[in-house]
Design an enzyme around this catalytic site. Structure first.
Site, PDB file in Angstrom:
ATOM      1  N   GLU A 233       0.849  -1.214   0.000  1.00 40.71           N
ATOM      2  CA  GLU A 233       0.000   0.000   0.000  1.00 40.71           C
ATOM      3  C   GLU A 233       0.875   1.250   0.000  1.00 40.71           C
ATOM      4  OE1 GLU A 233      -3.238   0.006  -0.618  1.00 40.71           O
ATOM      5  OE2 GLU A 233      -2.926  -2.144  -0.716  1.00 40.71           O
TER       6      GLU A 233
ATOM      7  N   TRP B 163       1.647   2.049  -3.423  1.00 45.09           N
ATOM      8  CA  TRP B 163       0.683   2.836  -4.207  1.00 45.09           C
ATOM      9  C   TRP B 163       0.970   4.328  -4.037  1.00 45.09           C
ATOM     10  CZ3 TRP B 163      -2.636   1.689  -8.028  1.00 45.09           C
ATOM     11  CH2 TRP B 163      -2.912   0.336  -8.244  1.00 45.09           C
TER      12      TRP B 163
ATOM     13  N   TRP C  81     -19.915  13.261 -19.598  1.00 44.54           N
ATOM     14  CA  TRP C  81     -20.177  13.483 -18.170  1.00 44.54           C
ATOM     15  C   TRP C  81     -21.498  14.229 -18.034  1.00 44.54           C
ATOM     16  CZ3 TRP C  81     -16.875  10.801 -15.378  1.00 44.54           C
ATOM     17  CH2 TRP C  81     -15.566  10.612 -15.826  1.00 44.54           C
TER      18      TRP C  81
ATOM     19  N   ASN D 236     -10.446   3.896   3.227  1.00 45.56           N
ATOM     20  CA  ASN D 236     -10.143   3.721   1.795  1.00 45.56           C
ATOM     21  C   ASN D 236     -11.262   3.009   1.039  1.00 45.56           C
ATOM     22  OD1 ASN D 236      -8.336   3.713  -0.570  1.00 45.56           O
ATOM     23  ND2 ASN D 236      -8.395   1.494  -0.255  1.00 45.56           N
TER      24      ASN D 236
ATOM     25  N   TRP E  51     -14.826  13.366 -12.302  1.00 49.39           N
ATOM     26  CA  TRP E  51     -14.153  13.057 -11.035  1.00 49.39           C
ATOM     27  C   TRP E  51     -13.570  14.301 -10.359  1.00 49.39           C
ATOM     28  CZ3 TRP E  51      -9.061  14.411 -11.367  1.00 49.39           C
ATOM     29  CH2 TRP E  51      -8.486  14.450 -12.637  1.00 49.39           C
TER      30      TRP E  51
ATOM     31  N   TRP F 212      -8.823   9.225  -7.438  1.00 49.97           N
ATOM     32  CA  TRP F 212     -10.020   9.602  -8.222  1.00 49.97           C
ATOM     33  C   TRP F 212      -9.950   9.066  -9.632  1.00 49.97           C
ATOM     34  CZ3 TRP F 212     -14.702  11.020  -6.827  1.00 49.97           C
ATOM     35  CH2 TRP F 212     -14.885  11.417  -5.508  1.00 49.97           C
TER      36      TRP F 212
HETATM   37  P1  FAD Z   1      -3.293   2.290   5.298  1.00 53.29           P
HETATM   38  O1  FAD Z   1      -4.148   1.194   4.753  1.00 53.29           O
HETATM   39  O2  FAD Z   1      -2.771   2.109   6.662  1.00 53.29           O
HETATM   40  O3  FAD Z   1      -2.118   2.495   4.249  1.00 53.29           O
HETATM   41  C1  FAD Z   1      -0.823   2.984   4.608  1.00 53.29           C
HETATM   42  C2  FAD Z   1      -0.410   4.120   3.743  1.00 53.29           C
HETATM   43  O4  FAD Z   1      -0.280   3.695   2.387  1.00 53.29           O
HETATM   44  C3  FAD Z   1      -1.406   5.254   3.696  1.00 53.29           C
HETATM   45  O5  FAD Z   1      -1.219   6.108   4.786  1.00 53.29           O
HETATM   46  C4  FAD Z   1      -1.077   5.919   2.374  1.00 53.29           C
HETATM   47  O6  FAD Z   1       0.015   6.802   2.487  1.00 53.29           O
HETATM   48  C5  FAD Z   1      -0.671   4.747   1.512  1.00 53.29           C
HETATM   49  N1  FAD Z   1      -1.822   4.283   0.731  1.00 53.29           N
HETATM   50  C6  FAD Z   1      -2.741   3.360   1.078  1.00 53.29           C
HETATM   51  N2  FAD Z   1      -3.619   3.165   0.066  1.00 53.29           N
HETATM   52  C7  FAD Z   1      -3.258   4.014  -0.917  1.00 53.29           C
HETATM   53  C8  FAD Z   1      -3.771   4.288  -2.213  1.00 53.29           C
HETATM   54  N3  FAD Z   1      -4.832   3.645  -2.709  1.00 53.29           N
HETATM   55  N4  FAD Z   1      -3.161   5.229  -2.955  1.00 53.29           N
HETATM   56  C9  FAD Z   1      -2.070   5.876  -2.499  1.00 53.29           C
HETATM   57  N5  FAD Z   1      -1.528   5.663  -1.272  1.00 53.29           N
HETATM   58  C10 FAD Z   1      -2.119   4.728  -0.504  1.00 53.29           C
HETATM   59  N6  FAD Z   1      -4.630   9.014   0.252  1.00 53.29           N
HETATM   60  C11 FAD Z   1      -4.007  10.103   0.713  1.00 53.29           C
HETATM   61  O7  FAD Z   1      -3.039   9.990   1.460  1.00 53.29           O
HETATM   62  N7  FAD Z   1      -4.439  11.368   0.357  1.00 53.29           N
HETATM   63  C12 FAD Z   1      -5.509  11.551  -0.471  1.00 53.29           C
HETATM   64  O8  FAD Z   1      -5.842  12.700  -0.784  1.00 53.29           O
HETATM   65  C13 FAD Z   1      -6.198  10.403  -0.936  1.00 53.29           C
HETATM   66  N8  FAD Z   1      -7.302  10.540  -1.712  1.00 53.29           N
HETATM   67  C14 FAD Z   1      -7.941   9.407  -2.167  1.00 53.29           C
HETATM   68  C15 FAD Z   1      -9.073   9.544  -2.980  1.00 53.29           C
HETATM   69  C16 FAD Z   1      -9.751   8.427  -3.444  1.00 53.29           C
HETATM   70  C17 FAD Z   1     -10.954   8.588  -4.329  1.00 53.29           C
HETATM   71  C18 FAD Z   1      -9.302   7.140  -3.088  1.00 53.29           C
HETATM   72  C19 FAD Z   1     -10.024   5.921  -3.564  1.00 53.29           C
HETATM   73  C20 FAD Z   1      -8.181   6.987  -2.285  1.00 53.29           C
HETATM   74  C21 FAD Z   1      -7.490   8.107  -1.814  1.00 53.29           C
HETATM   75  N9  FAD Z   1      -6.348   7.981  -0.987  1.00 53.29           N
HETATM   76  C22 FAD Z   1      -5.708   9.111  -0.548  1.00 53.29           C
HETATM   77  C23 FAD Z   1      -5.755   6.655  -0.705  1.00 53.29           C
HETATM   78  C24 FAD Z   1      -6.228   5.962   0.574  1.00 53.29           C
HETATM   79  O9  FAD Z   1      -7.623   5.990   0.669  1.00 53.29           O
HETATM   80  C25 FAD Z   1      -5.629   6.574   1.849  1.00 53.29           C
HETATM   81  O10 FAD Z   1      -4.238   6.712   1.717  1.00 53.29           O
HETATM   82  C26 FAD Z   1      -5.903   5.674   3.067  1.00 53.29           C
HETATM   83  O11 FAD Z   1      -7.291   5.525   3.235  1.00 53.29           O
HETATM   84  C27 FAD Z   1      -5.288   6.294   4.297  1.00 53.29           C
HETATM   85  O12 FAD Z   1      -5.595   5.553   5.440  1.00 53.29           O
HETATM   86  P2  FAD Z   1      -4.465   4.757   6.218  1.00 53.29           P
HETATM   87  O13 FAD Z   1      -3.268   5.629   6.430  1.00 53.29           O
HETATM   88  O14 FAD Z   1      -5.092   4.175   7.429  1.00 53.29           O
HETATM   89  O15 FAD Z   1      -4.124   3.640   5.154  1.00 53.29           O
END
Ligand code: FAD
Length: 472
Positions: A275, A278, A306, A342, A360, A383
């Site tokens: 993750e 990503w 759209w 997420n 989006w 997005w």
């Molecule tokens: P954990 O599951 O603990 O993941 C650990 C870290 O991995 C996160 O803190 C983050 O830095 C990274 N990560 C995890 N999933 C993703 C992902 N899909 N894409 C990129 N990095 C990821 N994340 C943001 O940090 N900022 C945003 O503005 C953002 N906008 C989003 C918008 C949409 C529509 C979607 C679907 C996802 C978005 N995310 C964003 C990704 C993700 O939802 C969040 O990083 C995550 O929910 C953060 O929670 P966590 O730290 O507990 O995640």
């Protein structure tokens, strides 16, 4: 000792801070400064929730510096001129900072670096926030990656991250004559106090980041691969705002995970590091395709049909009044805490871009203003991924069904009841699609919308029809 300016930006910590470390290693007195220049971020100046986070994060950084005998200078104004004034006032002979990767700040930083070097100053920038920088890897054809799996496979073999570094317990004092503005003059904190609910859930700053990391490593890490998809549980690390503001380095996280790796938690750990991958991929894409903050990466969508935005429906989505419980729960969680799980981000984004068929960017803008972890790279990727317009995206024709998603990932309706309390008395099976029993809904939750703003089947059919028109 000569002064070196250490320009803090999205690296609001002291440990694992390459720019601070370089200043100390080279025998300088670090002069830590934060320059508030939101207009230099172009159309992506920090949103309201980000600003609300920034204030306590800067305050925590200043406290951490003061405990060590130093302090944070706060300035506002154009970065180049402000740095120049500080160089003149302090007699600094060097400037160090950690890199940022946004389309608006990269050229600014490059111009500043050149101008200061032209004056004979020592100027260095460092990688303070990524495991692998966007230009470190490329496909065999020398192109940027657009697909995650090969990107990550290569990244895993190429990482060269520093070992964790703890900042010294004493730092040289900053000259009193350099003054400094009070943090309050930046007016980052909301005047109406709408962020009051945020701070039960979050502690901005380096210590808060470390605590979140510890809680995760001792808890949700074990079982992460399954737990990460469950909004009804505390199954993720909640490190995203800390990572965004640079309150913890990603290599500190991976080192901490490796420290506790066992045969039993190894797969969860790899799942978590993936993750983080990503996030790395998001920065790779943002650097190589900077236009994607507003434009579709996939050109097929340039002429996509759209729908015209209905402000009433958009407001219903933003405020969690769509009549679809899991969506309303997610958007209310966002409003109350500055964060959404997420899985639920994906569900609410799918409803906006597919059932409502809104571009989006309307959702990305809302998230930008309301998320405490709003991050240009991750938000753009998220997005475009859900909308199907981006790199390695979910195909547009795959439309999330918010009812089955809720049944699967919030099977007891706990998350829904937490954020949509008017549905707490509705029996669990009906909590996912309450419009199916209008009389029960009217009786048990009279204030909840009777119908979704877009019927699920109609919205899905409309999305698929529009997609078919784009041809293949
Ligand atoms: P954990 O599951 O603990 O993941 C650990 C870290 O991995 C996160 O803190 C983050 O830095 C990274 N990560 C995890 N999933 C993703 C992902 N899909 N894409 C990129 N990095 C990821 N994340 C943001 O940090 N900022 C945003 O503005 C953002 N906008 C989003 C918008 C949409 C529509 C979607 C679907 C996802 C978005 N995310 C964003 C990704 C993700 O939802 C969040 O990083 C995550 O929910 C953060 O929670 P966590 O730290 O507990 O995640």
């Amino acid at each position: 000792m000569p002064n070196a300016i250490v320009w803090f930006r999205h690296d609001l910590r002291l440990d694992d801070h390459p720019a601070l470390r370089a200043a100390l290693d080279e025998g300088f007195t670090p002069v830590p400064v934060y320059i508030h220049a939101p207009e230099e971020e172009g159309e992506w100046a920090p949103g309201a929730a980000s600003q609300a986070w920034l204030h306590p994060s800067l305050a925590a950084l200043d406290d951490d510096l003061r405990r060590r005998g130093s302090r944070l200078l706060v300035r506002q104004g154009r970065s180049a001129e402000t740095l120049q004034a500080l160089i003149d006032a302090s007699g600094a002979t060097a400037v160090f900072w950690n890199r940022k990767y946004e389309p608006a700040t990269q050229p600014r930083d490059a111009a500043i670096k050149q101008a200061l070097r032209d004056q004979g100053l020592r100027v260095e920038s460092f990688n303070g926030s990524l495991l692998i920088e966007p230009w470190d890897i490329a496909t065999q054809q020398g192109q940027p990656y657009k697909v995650f799996t090969p990107f990550w496979r290569t990244a895993l073999t190429k990482w060269r991250v520093p070992s964790p570094w703890d900042a010294p317990s004493r730092l040289p004092a900053v000259d009193a004559s350099l003054g400094g503005e009070a943090l309050e003059t930046l007016s980052l904190q909301p005047r109406l106090g709408w962020d009051a609910g945020f701070w039960n859930a979050w502690t901005p700053g380096e210590a808060g980041a470390r605590e979140a990391l510890e809680i995760f490593v001792d808890g949700a890490l074990n079982g992460y691969r399954i737990g990460r998809d469950r909004p009804d549980r505390a199954g993720t690390s909640r490190l995203s705002p800390h990572l965004h503001f640079g309150e913890v380095a990603p290599w500190r996280i991976t080192a901490e995970l490796e420290r506790v790796r066992t045969a039993a938690n190894s797969a969860d750990m790899d799942g978590y590091i993936r993750e983080l991958g990503w996030r790395e991929f998001a920065y790779h894409l943002l650097h190589h395709f900077p236009q994607t903050t507003t434009q579709n990466l996939n050109p097929r969508f340039e002429h996509f049909d759209w729908a015209k935005v209905d402000p009433v429906d958009l407001a219903a989505w933003q405020r969690g009044r769509t009549g679809v419980p899991i969506i309303d729960a997610g958007l209310r969680e966002l409003w109350a805490t500055g964060y959404v799980h997420n899985r639920v981000r994906m569900i609410v984004a799918s409803y906006l871009t597919k059932h409502l068929r809104y571009h989006w960017s309307h959702g990305a803008r809302w998230f930008w203003d309301t998320l405490v972890d709003a991050d240009l790279a991750n938000n753009t990727l998220g997005w475009q991924w859900v909308a199907g317009t981006g790199a390695d995206a979910a195909p547009y024709f795959r439309v999330f069904n918010p009812v089955t998603q809720a049944e699967k990932f919030d099977p007891k309706g706990i998350y829904i009841a937490r954020w949509v309390p008017e549905l707490a008395n509705v029996p669990v099976p009906l909590r996912f699609a309450p419009w199916q029993k209008p009389d029960v809904l009217a009786k048990l939750a009279p204030d909840y919308p009777r119908h979704p703003i877009v019927d699920l089947a109609t919205g899905r059919d409309g999305a698929l029809a529009a997609y078919r028109k784009t041809g293949d």
